[in-house]
Design a protein around this motif. Sequence first.
Motif, PDB file in Angstrom:
ATOM      1  N   ALA A 169      44.373  50.041  34.790  1.00  0.00           N
ATOM      2  CA  ALA A 169      44.007  48.540  34.644  1.00  0.00           C
ATOM      3  C   ALA A 169      42.616  48.598  35.274  1.00  0.00           C
ATOM      4  O   ALA A 169      42.292  49.403  36.278  1.00  0.00           O
ATOM      5  N   LEU A 170      41.743  47.599  34.656  1.00  0.00           N
ATOM      6  CA  LEU A 170      40.564  47.487  35.105  1.00  0.00           C
ATOM      7  C   LEU A 170      40.646  46.222  36.057  1.00  0.00           C
ATOM      8  O   LEU A 170      41.264  45.126  35.710  1.00  0.00           O
ATOM      9  N   VAL A 171      39.961  46.371  37.479  1.00  0.00           N
ATOM     10  CA  VAL A 171      40.012  45.297  38.278  1.00  0.00           C
ATOM     11  C   VAL A 171      38.541  44.969  38.693  1.00  0.00           C
ATOM     12  O   VAL A 171      37.454  45.713  38.430  1.00  0.00           O
ATOM     13  N   MET A 200      39.947  40.487  44.707  1.00  0.00           N
ATOM     14  CA  MET A 200      40.376  41.434  43.726  1.00  0.00           C
ATOM     15  C   MET A 200      41.052  40.855  42.366  1.00  0.00           C
ATOM     16  O   MET A 200      42.141  40.071  42.709  1.00  0.00           O
ATOM     17  N   THR A 201      40.464  40.894  41.329  1.00  0.00           N
ATOM     18  CA  THR A 201      41.175  40.250  40.163  1.00  0.00           C
ATOM     19  C   THR A 201      41.501  41.308  39.053  1.00  0.00           C
ATOM     20  O   THR A 201      40.497  42.182  38.887  1.00  0.00           O
ATOM     21  N   GLU A 202      42.661  41.093  38.565  1.00  0.00           N
ATOM     22  CA  GLU A 202      42.909  42.066  37.472  1.00  0.00           C
ATOM     23  C   GLU A 202      42.215  41.591  36.273  1.00  0.00           C
ATOM     24  O   GLU A 202      42.447  40.445  35.435  1.00  0.00           O
ATOM     25  N   ALA A 203      41.348  42.287  35.809  1.00  0.00           N
ATOM     26  CA  ALA A 203      40.477  41.971  34.527  1.00  0.00           C
ATOM     27  C   ALA A 203      41.095  42.247  33.241  1.00  0.00           C
ATOM     28  O   ALA A 203      41.285  41.568  32.293  1.00  0.00           O
ATOM     29  N   SER A 204      41.793  43.754  33.151  1.00  0.00           N
ATOM     30  CA  SER A 204      42.565  43.923  32.051  1.00  0.00           C
ATOM     31  C   SER A 204      43.598  45.138  32.396  1.00  0.00           C
ATOM     32  O   SER A 204      43.180  46.104  33.281  1.00  0.00           O
TER      33      SER A 204
END
Length: 1757
Positions: free
Chosen positions: A354-356, A451-455
């Motif tokens: 996953a991208l963060v 930190m945010t889960e981008a994709s």
Amino acid sequence: MQRQQCEWGRGRGRVHGRRGGRGQHCWQKKMLTKLVKDEDAKFKPQDVHAFLEGMYLFESKAELLTLLEDDRNFGTKRIHDCLSMISGPGSVDTIVAPLLMNIINEETGRPLYKAPRDNVVRAVFATPGFVEFLAATWCTHIDQSSPKTIESIAQFLFVASMASVEARNSSHVKIIASALREKSQVESQIVRRLCAIIQLDALDSGKFQNLASKVDEQVLCWGSDLHPPGGRHDNDHSNFRDISLVPTQEELGFEGRPWLPLSNEANALVADVEEGLLDRNFRLLREDAVGTMRDNIANPRASKIWKNARIIGASCNDAFHPERTSCLYFLVQFDLPKGRTFDWNVRRALPRDALVALQKDDEALMMATVFVRAVKKNHWLDSPGGPVIGLVFHHTSDVSRALVDVCVNLSISQDYEKRAEMLRNTTDPNIRVRIEEEMLLLKRGFVCYTMTEASDSFFSYSPVLEALKEMTSVPLAEDIVSLTPTGERPSYMPRHVYMPSDFGGLECDLDAWQNDHVVESTSLDKSQATALNQALSSRVALIQGPPGTGKTFIGGLVAQMIRDNSDESILCVCYTNHALDQFLHHMLKRGEKHLVRIGGRTKSQELKRYELRELARTKERSTSDAEHRMKVVVAKLHKCNRDMAGYLETMKEPLEWSALEELFYRIEGNLYVNFPNPGSDGFQVVGKGNRRVDSEAVFAMWKDGDRCPFWLEEMLGYSDTTDFENVWLLSPEHRLRKLDEWKQQHMKENIDALQETARHYQLLSSEKEVISMEIESRILNDARIIGATTTGAAKYRDLLRIKSAGVVIVEEAGEVLEPHIISALSEPTVNTKETKHLILIGDHKQLRPKVESYRLTKVSGHGYDFDVSLFERMILAGYPSAMLQVQHRMRPCISALIREQTYPTLQDHTSVHQYPNVKGVTDNLLFIDHDNPEEGADDHEATTKSNVLEASYCMEMIRYLLLQGYKHHQITVLTPYVGQILRVLCELRKLGDVHAYISELDRMDLLEVDEDVSVHEINDHDDNKSIRCASIDNFQGEESDIVVVSLVRSNKQGSIGFLKEEQRVNVLLSRAKHGMFIVGNASTLQASPKGQHVWQPLLRMLQDQGRLVNALPTVCQIHPNDIVLCKEATDFKKYRPNGGCMRACGARLDCGHACPLTCHPTDLNHALAIKQCVQPCRRIPTECPHNHSCQKLCNENCGPCATKVEDVKLLCGHLAVSPTCDSVRNDDAIRQLSSQCKEMVEFTFAGCNHTCMTTCGNSQSEHPICNAKCRFVLDCGHTCENRCGACQKGHACKQRCERTLFCGHLCGRACHGSEKCGECQNQCVVRCIHSQCRKLCNEVCSPCVEACDWQCDHQGKCHVVCGAPCVRLPCGKRCTKKLDCGHQCPSVCGEDCPTSLGCVICCSQEKKTRQVDVIEFTEYQDLDLDNDPIIFLPCGHFFSMSTLDGWIHLNTAYKQNNVGEYIGVENLGNIVSEPKSCPDCRSVIHSVKRYGRLTAFHCLRSFERKHMMKVDIKLSLLSSSFERAGLNHKALEKLLVRLEALEAEIALSPMLKVFQACGGAGVDAPTPPIAHYIESLRLKGAVYGKLVEQSGDKAYTTAMDTYTQAIKVAHDTQCKKQSAKLILEKSQLVLQWSELSESIKRQIVDDMVWIVANLKNIDETSVSEARKLHDYALNRENEIKEVVMAMNVIGKYNYGGSWSDHWFECPNGHPYFIGECGGAMVQSNCIECGAPVGGSSHTLLGTNRRAGGAVAAALRH
């Protein structure tokens, strides 16, 4: 020169016409190798052609490539040298072309060598002036070059442009490409591809400026589409190959819109149509991923945000397999939402890949990929201080920032983690409050991010995007790009083909296809025959298959016919794993066994053995080139890994003089004069304690703020003007700043080196994957059918290119995005073949491909139309296609819906007319209309919808259908929203007896909507016993007997969302076979502005047929005239409780009662009804003497009679009150009841003499059981706490062992008596201010060798290392420093000050009233801190100095005078106490500087003991190996190697490390034991002793030397027993192999006398053996001579051979004689010791040997 060039292309036997061929010219190859490997070798102009000739002489160009590319060699330099010799245009033919042809050729074009080839090509391109020369000079003389030269230049520029951004954007390359294109003799294909990838013919940007006025504004929805790409941000490029896959900070922060190509090509950027198609698909696919990321970062969901993310470490070790290498990743810890717990095994949050995005205030965000997601106890996601994941950052600046953060956060994190562990393990509220306060203070020091889960799906995009960037053309472009059908049959397909045997083996002429003949001769219908012809006779075939028309069947038939009629292999590509498995199963049924499935997500056990990974495990993998290349790459990976680990360790360590010295020399050399080495001129400067002063010591003085030494002042010359910076003039404050500058500079160098190494590691990893694919490609060699999902085909593109399947079949092509199909096709190269045949099977009128971004879809109207598949685009453009027209799924009334709506020519197969009617209802197709409103109808931002009442109604309907006799797997619930799936699941759970399951795709969608939903429990049941719940999108391609549809949408606005799309409604209406029941609000559907054109005709049709109703008309199967309308969900249970009508069943059951149920259409045998009969039982229980009736219900087992009778007097005299009839039925029963009498009586037990109350029955038993506590004192010292009766077979201690181990921990195991406690399993507590041991306590630690930091103004500084017992005296004064709160520190001078939480004034009341003096019970607030300061322990407790000094026995470590002052150090050698622990919590005391002398001593002793325990285990294993080895030479040689390693390990003891770190002096530490070293030498000597027979004198001499060395060590250390053992073994070896001279005999006798004298009362065994050897040595020679002389009597028989050939020795050295020929024929035993002697078949036993020593001497005499 020109002639020389022409000769290079000929056979290798002749070069320039000279004789000798290869042998004559091998010197050129050697010269090339020397030039490449030797940096100092001179490259002369005359060497150029010899260098090129040497390249030619390499038979393997791949080997040449490896030589040039190896970073240990200087291949790049030699290439630059060679190209620097170019003298004009003619040199291109003689130098450049030969060089390039040796680098770029068919062999090096294989994927295996792509990476090294590209590296070398980049090096050629980077040669200074080379490309400029080609553009400026060669291009003007291009006509003078040969075609091969021109082609080699074109190939070079093509490869360079694909491998390098610089080459693609080079103006020189464009000049050369233009010249090449004008040259007519050059192969047009390679030049055309070159011109396309460098975008030589990009359209004029002025076109965009004139476009706005000519094109509809609704199509060009964003002004940015009129502005060509380039310049918006750092990742906006006109050439799509320059775009980084992972978005950059600037890109994500850019507020405008990206440039995107429109579907109508109105804003086309590239003139080349193939390049334009690749550009469009790349940009739109990437925007689908990046646009979603951008939205997720800007407007994240709460469940996707993680607070206080801090980077606490970096690693390059594999998290699961420490022995493997890994790329550089960072450990990021974050906080969980307060009050929430997570099961990370279930939660889908932060999945791998996953991208963060990490954001902090206004700083640029950082993008990273989740690399490690591990759930381990007290580690990773389960860490006490918060979950930890491993992230890989993609951009150089982000890596630099992360490394800086690590340096800041690492030390804080260790303390934070420790307190978090303490918090987890304590329940005391006061302690918890204190720990939480400390953790809060520590957290403020972290560098934190949000930190945010981008994709979490970017990993599925990456392979396709990478594949598009690597493509340089579009296979079958004439059809796919230009949409111009060639009308030609695929080149590989013969004109005449044969159908499979089950179709009669019919011969078909593809050029003269007779459709009617095929239909008459086979079971195919007309549309299937037409589709078959279309598939086999068109290069690109389109087959449209409406629902139920058998697309998989026709696809399998086409594949089988291609397989049977050609040699081509077939690649089948499907969007889903489900569709792929269906196709491959079909091929298996058709008899295909040579198939491979790429990817590992099949649920079919039958297909698992055909997976690529499974086949790779069972098939031999070795290919010489690939294996060799793999070894090279793996070695490089390990080197990179070691280098990265070294850089990381360097960054963690404090800045030492050695690193700073190197920095000064390299960057700021003038600074080094500030820290000279005073001993360099022959004179030595000494400091305190006569210690030698060197540069490091001078630097330490400067760092500590000391004044410049007088001798250095003279050297620096303060009065003279100098050209260096005199840093001794700086104040202490400025010195710290200067030191910080140097640290930053040193760190920057490390970071740069680390990043370069990490980048190199990534390149090598990619190359390793390619090599692995090359190895796996052998598995595909024999495969005829290869199956892969679209993502898998892109991921394994290089592997599939090697195979180059000529045919590609795409199933469900209407649901597959165009870039996925294009990336699955093969381009023509020197090593691969182009795809010859593409077959697309699908239906563009069903669901379109899924895209994440709505604005890219066709229905959005923005003009991008990205969800229009290649299949749909070609059909809408009028490309020829075939349509299947006969459906085999739906009954006619259901198929009529889609026939009316979508497929007017669709026909029904005869089989669908034979379907049975749905039981329990009046019609097979119904729309149940209702007006129950949906939930959140006014919430327009909700991502999903649900309708609770609708879900409840559907579930009751399902329950009703199950009661009609249907199986669970026959029914499916369909709904357009995953939110409704969740509602349906909740309702199903309420039913209790009905289970449900959902697909993996629906599960992922559900978790996307609500991560807290517990869907992992749903699929625990067998699919065949559960109802399938599915969304419409995830049920395409599947079917069910009965489908219950929940439409959900019910509102007054007419908003119907997904239901307005024709394709989705088409899928919805075409899934059912026997029956379909739709539940929805017809008014809402008809009122929809955008969906009424879809629903109004359907609803009108249903209404005209009487199928639009407001209640489900149910009918009883048994009483068909009884029809009940069920309008509400409760009506089903109210009127149809058992599936039938409300009439009583009335059937007589086997028990005689009437069936209690209402009418039920199932269970006609009443097996269930009998179990539910609740009438009173009429039977008489067995053995009842009074014929009482059974008291239970009819459906229960009668059992013994339970009727109560009158009181009965028992045999014991007590009264049994109202016993049951069965318990007193006869005398035996009364006797049994008496033995169970429950009256309590006092009783004395004979066995134990306990008197206590017990039951009467127990007291009368033969062996009464005592219930009193045993209280027996066990051998372990504990009392037995078991009941006395349980101890009759022995006592068992239930206590825990409370013995303290030598490490200071409690044992804690269940009590084990006198048995040893064993190894400690706790975490090691050894730590100091510099570091901490992270091993288990039973593992060997290393002592800290950092400088001890215990110092104060009163007693000075401790001058030994941290791990050694301190040598300075303790200071008893109070610390004068101020705490954060401003008050004086309460601790003792020299210790670390506590936080303000430990201040006597500011601390909590609980701490103030704590007793800190255990002698006088003084509280903290009353203690005189000036005379008796406080000492804070690491566990958090604190006591007065006097209390802890006495507790730890500090007076044993230091000498005191009469008034108690410490005046000197005591010898620690006699201390026997164990490590001390906290008086309160028993935690081992460490890290208290005042007690460093004692704690370090205990630590060292503990280290040494653990070290020796490990050595002891290894010695035992080696001794066993020695016994097993016998005389096996190889085994003994291996044993010697292991012994050498063990000796080295023994030498590296913890003690030695401390001694060496302290210079070998001034250290008071326990002496390491020598016994293990002596034993290792003894074993070594014994091994050499066994090798004497085979290795001779050398082994004998080595054995003697080893024994002598061991005996000396034993003597010197007074180890008399070991010395005796060594002397005995040495003497036995001498007697066995040496002639017994007088001196040797005397030495042995003297040694034996010494043993007897010294060990007489210590070791009787050794003394006895010594006496035997003493006598044996004195008499041995005479005895042997007598024996030999006696044997001479039989010498006259002359047995043959020399006399010595008959004498041998047993394993213990005793001689024996074999007569006749001297060959062993019989096995016996030695008369001296009983060991086996002799042998068989003339073969001597392996443990025996020929006689030596005295026997040999006697024979010679």
